[in-house]
Design an enzyme around this catalytic site. Structure first.
Site, short mmCIF file in Angstrom:
data_model
loop_
_atom_site.label_atom_id
_atom_site.label_comp_id
_atom_site.label_asym_id
_atom_site.label_seq_id
_atom_site.Cartn_x
_atom_site.Cartn_y
_atom_site.Cartn_z
N SER A 20 -30.46 58.67 66.35
CA SER A 20 -31.14 58.22 65.13
C SER A 20 -30.48 56.94 64.66
CB SER A 20 -31.01 59.28 64.04
OG SER A 20 -31.35 58.73 62.77
N TYR A 44 -26.55 65.54 59.64
CA TYR A 44 -27.52 64.87 60.51
C TYR A 44 -26.90 63.61 61.12
CZ TYR A 44 -31.96 63.02 62.20
OH TYR A 44 -32.97 62.54 63.00
#
Ligand SMILES: NC(=O)c1ccc[n+]([C@@H]2O[C@H](COP(=O)([O-])OP(=O)(O)OC[C@H]3O[C@@H](n4cnc5c(N)ncnc54)[C@H](O)[C@@H]3O)[C@@H](O)[C@H]2O)c1
Length: 266
Positions: free
Chosen positions: A146, A164
């Protein structure tokens, strides 16, 4: 001889998290270019992805597994081996995001859940499927990272969470190290770091826990911060995924490719 360097004809590919979102889009794109695609997910909707592939004349195999669970991944690998001798591409795509919050808001349970789903799964699936990948002598692992592995983000309100970002930074480290360890064994390992791509269900926990005004502020910030001025779509990512899965990228390994409308360049 196939002269199309982007062709995936004759290639066996595993896509995890293929029941919906980016995983389903990748699976359909690979099958359209001639690959046999084993679609892995914890969600039975993975059957629908395979039905769509077969409706288009492609070949697919649905495999139900929780990719964060060692026994489930071992079973999945054995089921795959019963259908195919070798594997050419593994896309470690399954992942989750939790509601945004700063460190003091993050529970240990959510830390463990995100690290298990987004990072432990990459370790488990890569390890279980490595013998099949090495047998092909021309293999590629593609990990979904990401842009949040590359930059921190706190625009004055909560928009993401530490587990995350940490899981995806771990994916990037895993990618580099595995790439170097097996560079002489016919295996390439790369990561895709998407920016914001709409049309998937990744934000479902955030949206379920947010007021409409918070969701609007969130969306306004995202649109305003992307240099190209708009979010990406899952289809936008298929070019990079096909490139990394095919022989077009045969001299590329150990890299993380940002795919983000300029976000991490700004
Ligand atoms: N959409 C984006 O903008 C974006 C941005 C950056 C990174 N990513 C990454 O791309 C990947 C795909 O995201 P998406 O947006 O398509 O999300 P999504 O929620 O639409 O799809 C994720 C899929 O993973 C599956 N999954 C979740 N946990 C699993 C488990 N334990 N075992 C097996 N399958 C499991 C889900 O059932 C689902 O089908 C994720 O790794 C995500 O972190 C997405």
């Amino acid at each position: 001889m196939d002269t199309d360097i982007f062709s995936l004809r004759g290639r066996n590919i595993v896509v995890t998290g293929a029941a919906e979102g980016l995983g389903r889009t990748f699976a359909l794109a690979f099958a359209r270019r001639g690959a046999f695609v084993a679609c892995v997910d914890i969600d039975p909707a993975v059957e629908e992805t395979c039905a769509l592939i077969e409706k288009n004349g492609g070949k697919a195999l649905p495999l139900m597994a929780d990719v964060s669970n060692e026994a489930a991944v071992t079973t999945m690998a054995a089921q795959l081996e019963a259908s195919a001798d070798t594997l050419h591409v593994l896309v470690n795509n399954a992942g989750i995001a939790i509601p945004p919050g700063r460190l003091l808001d993050v529970s240990v349970a959510n830390w463990d859940r995100v690290i298990a789903t987004n990072l432990r799964s990459v370790f488990l699936c890569s390890k279980a499927l490595l013998p099949m990948l090495l047998r092909s002598k021309d293999a590629s692992i593609i990990n979904l990272s990401s842009f949040l592995a590359l930059v921190g983000l706190y625009p004055g309100f909560e928009i993401t969470a530490i587990p995350y970002a940490s899981s995806k930074a771990g994916v990037d480290g895993f990618t580099r190290q595995l790439a170097i360890e097996y560079a002489r064994d016919g295996l390439r390992v790369n990561a895709i770091a998407p920016g914001w791509h709409g049309g998937t269900r990744l934000g479902r926990e955030r949206q379920a826990s947010s007021e409409p005004a918070v969701i609007k502020r969130f969306n306004d910030f995202i649109q305003g911060s992307i240099p190209m001025g708009h979010m990406g779509t899952p289809d936008d990512l298929t070019g990079l995924a096909v490139y990394l899965a095919s022989s077009a990228s045969r001299y590329v390994t150990g890299q993380t490719f940002a795919h983000d409308g300029g976000l991490t360049a700004a």
